[in-house]
Design a protein around this motif. Structure first.
Motif, PDB file in Angstrom:
ATOM      1  N   SER A 100       4.015  11.085  39.783  1.00 54.87           N
ATOM      2  CA  SER A 100       3.334  10.400  38.679  1.00 54.87           C
ATOM      3  C   SER A 100       4.328   9.578  37.865  1.00 54.87           C
ATOM      4  O   SER A 100       4.002   8.509  37.353  1.00 54.87           O
TER       5      SER A 100
ATOM      6  N   ARG B 150       4.399  26.708  44.929  1.00 55.64           N
ATOM      7  CA  ARG B 150       3.801  26.247  43.667  1.00 55.64           C
ATOM      8  C   ARG B 150       4.773  25.357  42.913  1.00 55.64           C
ATOM      9  O   ARG B 150       4.414  24.270  42.464  1.00 55.64           O
TER      10      ARG B 150
ATOM     11  N   LYS C 222       4.957   6.325  39.768  1.00 56.45           N
ATOM     12  CA  LYS C 222       3.851   5.378  39.651  1.00 56.45           C
ATOM     13  C   LYS C 222       3.867   4.651  38.309  1.00 56.45           C
ATOM     14  O   LYS C 222       3.473   3.497  38.217  1.00 56.45           O
TER      15      LYS C 222
ATOM     16  N   VAL D  27       5.075  21.971  44.691  1.00 54.86           N
ATOM     17  CA  VAL D  27       3.915  21.107  44.468  1.00 54.86           C
ATOM     18  C   VAL D  27       3.973  20.506  43.069  1.00 54.86           C
ATOM     19  O   VAL D  27       3.747  19.309  42.880  1.00 54.86           O
ATOM     20  N   GLN D  28       4.316  21.346  42.076  1.00 55.17           N
ATOM     21  CA  GLN D  28       4.363  20.861  40.696  1.00 55.17           C
ATOM     22  C   GLN D  28       5.427  19.784  40.529  1.00 55.17           C
ATOM     23  O   GLN D  28       5.175  18.723  39.950  1.00 55.17           O
ATOM     24  N   GLU D  29       6.620  20.057  41.056  1.00 53.66           N
ATOM     25  CA  GLU D  29       7.721  19.101  40.863  1.00 53.66           C
ATOM     26  C   GLU D  29       7.462  17.791  41.603  1.00 53.66           C
ATOM     27  O   GLU D  29       7.703  16.705  41.058  1.00 53.66           O
ATOM     28  N   VAL D  30       6.961  17.871  42.834  1.00 55.09           N
ATOM     29  CA  VAL D  30       6.675  16.652  43.593  1.00 55.09           C
ATOM     30  C   VAL D  30       5.585  15.843  42.883  1.00 55.09           C
ATOM     31  O   VAL D  30       5.690  14.623  42.750  1.00 55.09           O
ATOM     32  N   SER D  31       4.555  16.532  42.391  1.00 53.97           N
ATOM     33  CA  SER D  31       3.465  15.836  41.716  1.00 53.97           C
ATOM     34  C   SER D  31       3.954  15.177  40.427  1.00 53.97           C
ATOM     35  O   SER D  31       3.557  14.051  40.109  1.00 53.97           O
ATOM     36  N   LEU D  32       4.812  15.885  39.671  1.00 58.46           N
ATOM     37  CA  LEU D  32       5.374  15.309  38.434  1.00 58.46           C
ATOM     38  C   LEU D  32       6.213  14.072  38.762  1.00 58.46           C
ATOM     39  O   LEU D  32       6.090  13.039  38.103  1.00 58.46           O
TER      40      LEU D  32
END
Lengths: 113, 236
Positions: free
Chosen positions: A108, A97, A111, A100-105
């Motif tokens: 974004s 979890r 980008k 996933v959170q850190e990679v997604s942050l």
């Protein structure tokens, strides 16, 4: 305990022992997690080699026949191992979890730059 | 000027998410408010991501589906790291009304509460929310359990319309339940002696799609939540 059961236990535990060692060598199981499986193989081997211990232990638990104690022991070992596995799964779920959170942050942020 | 972030978790919300976002930007334009929005796309398998990108809606795409708890928590982590003073949890499915954001944010800005819950049931006049009898019974039962555990009456125990200050953001960034987070996290906040205020708001019935909680799941939901609350350790 019948001589057949004793021989079965010894053969099975030796087979079990080498199977675990084989997987540890191939690095399919980490040493850390192989230890409690090796311990289970060791326990079964001890019972096969010294069935007399069981009579002593059975006085504590009171199974009708000693072979039932063997089954009871095996089930207890399995329950312990699956419980430990559930603890490991829970911990890994947490770790995934956070990943996933850190990679997604990060993604974004990348980008938006 | 205090910074306010609206965290909108979204899982397969292609039909609602744009409308929800526009309701907030329209509100900002009309009342000169500065609510920032962050949609957390929780691994949607429909066109949610495309809509978010095409309309330049600020969002984070979770690379794996984490479930509501993990998604919302990502928003709290973002709010904490980007210096927001208030984080508001806001549904992407059109149930929550942006006109009531001010209602639940003000007590946080005034320092009157650490967390404010937008409640459907605290004021009977505003209760036009259509939900089944069974659902209400469940919410009332949870209310009893929470009162038993914390000595505080929370009426709308499952409301996902909530505002929190930085102290709670910090706590939620570290600890947030993965499954069914609202009632459990409320109890965790209460047991840490932080103040929770419940204020009446109106909610709309969802327009598209169905609620994530089905009948079969709700039994598991109740057992899970009640058990989680009852075994919780008291914090001195």
């Amino acid at each position: 305990m019948s001589i057949k059961l004793i021989i079965s236990l010894i053969v099975f535990s030796l087979f079990w022992f080498f199977l675990i060692l084989h997987f540890v060598r191939k690095k399919k199981i980490s040493v850390r997690y192989s230890l409690f499986w090796l311990f289970s193989a060791f326990l079964i081997l001890m019972v096969g080699l010294f069935p007399g211990i069981l009579n002593g232990i059975n006085r504590l638990f009171g199974f009708e026949v000693v072979s039932n104690l063997v089954v009871g022991m095996l089930i207890t070992i399995l329950m312990l191992i699956t419980f430990i596995l559930t603890i490991i799964v829970t911990k890994q779920k947490e770790q995934i979890r956070v990943l996933v959170q850190e990679v997604s942050l990060l993604e974004s942020e990348r980008k938006n730059d | 000027m205090k910074k306010i972030l609206l965290i909108i978790p979204a899982y397969n919300e292609e039909q609602n998410i744009l409308k929800t976002y526009e309701s907030i930007t329209n509100y900002n334009a009309k009342f000169h408010s500065k609510y920032d929005v962050l949609v957390i796309n929780d691994g949607s398998r429909d066109n949610t991501e495309k809509i978010l990108t095409d309309h330049n809606i600020p969002h984070i795409r979770l690379i794996q589906n984490l479930g509501i708890g993990g998604a919302v928590q990502t928003g709290y982590i973002y709010a904490l790291r980007n210096g927001y003073d208030v984080a508001v949890q806001f549904d992407g499915d059109g149930q929550h009304d942006v006109n009531y954001v001010k209602t639940i944010v003000d007590p946080i800005l005034n320092g009157k509460a650490d967390m404010v819950i937008g409640s459907r049931f605290i004021n009977k006049d505003m209760d036009n929310f259509k939900s089944s009898q069974v659902r209400r019974l469940g919410i009332r039962l949870l209310s009893r359990v929470i009162a038993f555990k914390t000595k505080k009456k929370i009426y709308d125990t499952t409301s996902g319309f909530r505002a929190v200050n930085r102290d709670i953001m910090e706590f939620f960034a570290q600890h947030y339940p993965t499954e069914y987070p609202e009632p459990i996290s409320t109890v965790e906040v209460l047991s840490r002696h932080m103040t929770v205020l419940e204020l009446p708001v109106k909610m709309k019935a969802r327009e598209h799609g169905k609620s994530s909680i089905t009948l079969v799941k709700s039994i598991y939901y109740m057992i899970n939540v009640i058990f989680s609350i009852l075994i919780m350790k008291k914090v001195k």
